[in-house]
Design an enzyme around this catalytic site. Structure first.
Site, PDB file in Angstrom:
ATOM      1  N   SER A 153      11.127  -0.818 -13.797  1.00 20.54           N
ATOM      2  CA  SER A 153      10.426  -1.515 -12.707  1.00 20.54           C
ATOM      3  C   SER A 153      10.961  -2.937 -12.649  1.00 20.54           C
ATOM      4  O   SER A 153      11.516  -3.442 -13.641  1.00 20.54           O
ATOM      5  CB  SER A 153       8.928  -1.547 -13.033  1.00 20.54           C
ATOM      6  OG  SER A 153       8.254  -2.498 -12.225  1.00 20.54           O
ATOM      7  N   TYR A 166       1.196  -2.292 -18.405  1.00 20.21           N
ATOM      8  CA  TYR A 166       2.290  -1.718 -17.611  1.00 20.21           C
ATOM      9  C   TYR A 166       3.580  -2.531 -17.791  1.00 20.21           C
ATOM     10  O   TYR A 166       4.651  -1.976 -18.054  1.00 20.21           O
ATOM     11  CB  TYR A 166       1.867  -1.687 -16.140  1.00 20.21           C
ATOM     12  CG  TYR A 166       2.867  -1.074 -15.193  1.00 20.21           C
ATOM     13  CD1 TYR A 166       2.932   0.299 -15.007  1.00 20.21           C
ATOM     14  CD2 TYR A 166       3.753  -1.877 -14.471  1.00 20.21           C
ATOM     15  CE1 TYR A 166       3.842   0.867 -14.129  1.00 20.21           C
ATOM     16  CE2 TYR A 166       4.671  -1.321 -13.587  1.00 20.21           C
ATOM     17  CZ  TYR A 166       4.702   0.051 -13.418  1.00 20.21           C
ATOM     18  OH  TYR A 166       5.618   0.605 -12.543  1.00 20.21           O
TER      19      TYR A 166
END
Ligand code: BGC
Length: 268
Positions: A153, A166
């Site tokens: 990401s 995350y």
């Protein structure tokens, strides 16, 4: 796609029944690969992805496995080898968010995200590399012995308050990816990361499903549009094919410019 760059190769995509995983699975199928559509819940959605890939004249099968469970991952790879003989491409995609302010984050929220996003990539990469090493290079199919694509990401780079679990998992994925690229380059195994920005999928629906949310999201994206799974699928095909044979250990950002910090075009 006119040229079938992945003909004869087998790709396993984790978390492939929705979102980015679905887009990647379809693109790899379109490029000629046999595709294993891994999922945990919602078998109907996985079957729909399988049918879509078959309609593109490639082979596909759905296999249920929780990537954070060692026995399930081992059994999934055994099933893949039984069905297709080997696996050439692993797309470590399965991931989730359990967002919370850090001081309110429960251990369960922390642990689930680390288990699925990071430990899941460890378990699948380990089984894939074991199979790559067992099989060796098959020059008719690929110059490389195997390819692993780790779905990371922009948040392997951009810190993300309210999402510490995350962002930590994605930072870990970056180091896992680079360590594997370093350790297995000599055996011709390529390992790369894809770092998506905002892609229109269920994981971030609240960031795009109202005009206010969408406009606010666009303040972060110089290229002024949200991404779609097909954007990621095209990059995955490139990274899985011999066209990218000299790329390993790389984080490929695909984010409409999110990582060039739009706020600085007027501030700073
Ligand atoms: C997250 C999305 C988010 C995007 C950009 C992704 O990794 O899963 O929820 O919209 O990063 O911040």
């Amino acid at each position: 796609m006119s040229e079938k760059k992945l003909n004869g190769q087998t790709a396993l995509v984790t978390g492939a029944n929705s979102g980015i995983g679905e887009g990647v699975a379809i693109s790899l199928g379109e490029a000629g690969a046999n595709v294993v559509v891994n999922y945990v819940v919602n078998p109907d959605a996985a079957d729909a992805v399988v049918e879509k890939i078959k309609s593109l004249s490639s082979n596909a099968v759905a296999i249920q496995a929780d990537v954070s469970k060692e026995d399930q991952v081992i059994s999934m790879f055994q099933q893949v080898v039984q069905k297709f003989g080997t696996v050439d491409i692993l797309v470590n995609n399965a991931g989730l968010q359990r967002d919370a302010k850090f001081h309110e984050m429960t251990l369960a929220q922390w642990q689930l995200v680390i288990d699925i996003n990071l430990t899941g990539q460890f378990l699948c990469a380990r089984e894939a590399i074991r199979e790559f090493l067992r099989r060796g290079i098959v020059p008719e199919r690929s110059i490389a012995c195997g390819k692993i694509i780790c779905m990371s990401s922009v948040h392997e780079l951009i810190p993300w308050g309210g999402h510490a679990n995350y962002a930590t998992s994605k930072g870990g994925i970056k180091m896992l990816m680079q360590s594997l690229a370093q350790e297995y380059g000599g055996q011709k195994i390529r390992v790369n990361g894809i770092c998506p920005g905002a892609i229109k999928t269920p994981i971030n629906q609240s960031a795009w499903d109202t005009p206010e949310a969408y406009n606010s999201l666009m303040t972060l994206i110089p290229y002024d549009r949200i991404g779609v799974p097909d954007d990621i699928g095209k990059l995955a095909v490139f990274l899985a094919s011999d066209d990218s044979d000299y790329i390993t250990g790389a984080s490929m950002f695909i984010d409409g410019g999110m990582t060039v910090f739009k706020g600085f075009s007027t501030g700073g």
